[in-house]
Design an enzyme around this catalytic site. Sequence first.
Site, PDB file in Angstrom:
ATOM      1  N   GLU A  69       0.816  -1.203   0.000  1.00 49.34           N
ATOM      2  CA  GLU A  69       0.000   0.000   0.000  1.00 49.34           C
ATOM      3  C   GLU A  69       0.856   1.262   0.000  1.00 49.34           C
ATOM      4  O   GLU A  69       0.519   2.252  -0.657  1.00 49.34           O
ATOM      5  CB  GLU A  69      -0.944  -0.009   1.200  1.00 49.34           C
ATOM      6  CG  GLU A  69      -2.089  -1.001   1.098  1.00 49.34           C
ATOM      7  CD  GLU A  69      -1.677  -2.449   1.384  1.00 49.34           C
ATOM      8  OE1 GLU A  69      -2.441  -3.365   1.057  1.00 49.34           O
ATOM      9  OE2 GLU A  69      -0.568  -2.634   1.944  1.00 49.34           O
ATOM     10  N   HIS A 138     -11.172  -6.111   7.964  1.00 42.02           N
ATOM     11  CA  HIS A 138     -11.820  -5.842   6.684  1.00 42.02           C
ATOM     12  C   HIS A 138     -13.068  -4.972   6.822  1.00 42.02           C
ATOM     13  O   HIS A 138     -13.849  -4.877   5.875  1.00 42.02           O
ATOM     14  CB  HIS A 138     -12.218  -7.143   5.987  1.00 42.02           C
ATOM     15  CG  HIS A 138     -11.079  -8.036   5.635  1.00 42.02           C
ATOM     16  ND1 HIS A 138     -10.504  -8.900   6.530  1.00 42.02           N
ATOM     17  CD2 HIS A 138     -10.402  -8.190   4.470  1.00 42.02           C
ATOM     18  CE1 HIS A 138      -9.514  -9.560   5.940  1.00 42.02           C
ATOM     19  NE2 HIS A 138      -9.430  -9.144   4.696  1.00 42.02           N
TER      20      HIS A 138
END
Length: 346
Positions: A69, A138
């Site tokens: 990321e 998540h």
Amino acid sequence: MASAINKGPTRPMTMIQALRSAMDIMLERDSNVVVFGQDVGYFGGVFRCTEGLQAKYGKSRVFDTPISEGGIVGAAVGMGAYGLRPVVEIQFADYFYPASDQIVSEAARLRYRSVGEFTAPLTIRMPCGGGIYGGQTHSQSPEALFTHVSGLRTVMPSNPYDAKGLLIASIENDDPVIFLEPKRLYNGPFDGHHDRPIVPWSKHPLGEVPEGYYTVPLESASVFRKGAALTVLTYGTMVFVSEAAAQETGIDAEIIDLRSIWPLDLDAIVKSVKKTGRCVVVHEATRTSGFGAELIALVQEHCFYHLETPIERVTGWDTPYPHAQEWAYFPGPGRVGAAFKRAMED
């Protein structure tokens, strides 16, 4: 909702389809737009938001990246500084933490540090919130973290029309935009009364989306539901939960969908609260230091003498995100309705 530009034929779209349409249009209109992230190319993204775009525009415009990321956002900052308009996907909002230094120290500050010589016109798309039993890795709603950072814009749509118009506006904007996408709204409307969407967008007016180019202005809130008894300040999935609470309680609530969380449409908030004299703030994120605290402070500062009762706040829990108790964690119409009733007490 804001008027579209170049309105053309409309068709029913889910939020996923609306987001894909926005990227498709911008890839076609502007050769500087590039789309990349983990699995967004050949696979079309974990939620299929980018499905078919690589086949249409090629691997140099829509491409996959390593699982990094920080690398994804860092590359996007450099691309933006030299004239491209990157649209990157962080597969889940929970995964932004490795990229936080690039977001906060580089993207958000580039314009200021370079005295306007460089900008970072990148859009960072992130699926957020619960709805898939993904638990704490998540399902987080980290919007408050981004609103604290000068130089970032933070957006969260609640419906396909706004999703497409806001995403196009974000891509065209010269500032870095955190574009948060509620997973519970991806594939259909959430009516707020049930655990899952139960009505296809094709049967819901919010699902009618222009096929062509249009924008929804950033920094512009929407009056999702008009009312006179109290004001609800909310965004994302909680717009529909608040609507369900209003229906179940029979309270004439005016629901303000912030859409652009920061910068904020303060005028719309103040106008509504001064009209109703009562305010309830609803968000899915944890309570402590959630964005609701900032909303409450702003209402107190600007509307104190118009308030008839204390401001109510309904949020997620101050705990790690629970897998098994996900639907208890979410503010539901029962909890929100109880706050409406408390706000109506004299």
